[in-house]
Write a protein that holds these residues in place. Structure first.
Motif, mmCIF file in Angstrom:
data_model
loop_
_atom_site.group_PDB
_atom_site.id
_atom_site.type_symbol
_atom_site.label_atom_id
_atom_site.label_comp_id
_atom_site.label_asym_id
_atom_site.label_seq_id
_atom_site.Cartn_x
_atom_site.Cartn_y
_atom_site.Cartn_z
ATOM 1 N N GLN A 183 54.396 68.681 -2.424
ATOM 2 C CA GLN A 183 53.409 68.468 -1.367
ATOM 3 C C GLN A 183 52.573 67.234 -1.696
ATOM 4 O OE1 GLN A 183 50.780 71.759 -0.642
ATOM 5 N NE2 GLN A 183 49.721 70.727 1.016
ATOM 6 N N PRO A 184 52.406 66.320 -0.727
ATOM 7 C CA PRO A 184 51.581 65.126 -0.960
ATOM 8 C C PRO A 184 50.141 65.321 -0.478
ATOM 9 C CG PRO A 184 52.816 64.838 1.050
ATOM 10 C CD PRO A 184 53.192 66.198 0.491
ATOM 11 N N PHE A 185 49.269 64.487 -1.003
ATOM 12 C CA PHE A 185 47.885 64.395 -0.545
ATOM 13 C C PHE A 185 47.511 62.920 -0.566
ATOM 14 C CE2 PHE A 185 43.420 63.822 -1.773
ATOM 15 C CZ PHE A 185 42.797 64.386 -0.668
ATOM 16 N N SER A 186 46.897 62.431 0.506
ATOM 17 C CA SER A 186 46.517 61.020 0.595
ATOM 18 C C SER A 186 45.024 60.871 0.825
ATOM 19 C CB SER A 186 47.265 60.339 1.753
ATOM 20 O OG SER A 186 48.643 60.338 1.508
ATOM 21 N N TYR A 187 44.480 59.774 0.304
ATOM 22 C CA TYR A 187 43.072 59.446 0.515
ATOM 23 C C TYR A 187 42.959 57.936 0.668
ATOM 24 C CZ TYR A 187 38.040 59.284 0.061
ATOM 25 O OH TYR A 187 36.709 59.074 0.304
ATOM 26 N N THR A 188 42.186 57.495 1.658
ATOM 27 C CA THR A 188 41.954 56.072 1.892
ATOM 28 C C THR A 188 40.596 55.695 1.310
ATOM 29 O OG1 THR A 188 43.297 56.113 3.885
ATOM 30 C CG2 THR A 188 41.755 54.277 3.661
ATOM 31 N N PHE A 189 40.594 54.640 0.497
ATOM 32 C CA PHE A 189 39.396 54.206 -0.206
ATOM 33 C C PHE A 189 38.697 53.109 0.583
ATOM 34 C CE2 PHE A 189 41.990 56.329 -3.240
ATOM 35 C CZ PHE A 189 41.100 56.966 -4.091
#
Length: 93
Positions: free
Chosen positions: A47-53
């Motif tokens: 399972q992936p998790f993404s976050y935009t900085f």
């Protein structure tokens, strides 16, 4: 993310970039920023998790299930006419 840690343990990216973590371990894992700016919650295998900085700075994070597993993201300000790092990075653990 794996039972051995984050790979890489430190990553330098540009402001506005997105980082994706993928749980490669059979056990549930998560990615939580030290001040809880983000928390992936429990991630099952693959399972992936993404976050935009959006902001520059250093972001330290850990795995709630194994707090000794730590990593950091260094976000550099976007410079017009050039980039320091590629637009999207993927981190596996």
């Amino acid at each position: 993310i794996s039972s051995f840690g984050f790979n890489p343990t430190e990553l330098t990216i540009n402001q506005g970039d997105t980082v994706t973590w993928t749980n490669t371990d059979r056990a549930a894992r998560n990615v939580t920023e030290d001040t809880r700016l983000w928390d992936s919650r429990s991630m099952t295998q693959f399972q992936p998790f993404s976050y935009t900085f959006s902001n520059s700075g250093r972001y330290n994070y850990y795995d709630d299930t194994r707090p000794a597993i730590r990593g950091s993201i260094v976000v550099v300000p976007t410079v017009s006419g050039g980039t320091v790092a590629s637009r999207s990075r993927e981190s596996t653990r």
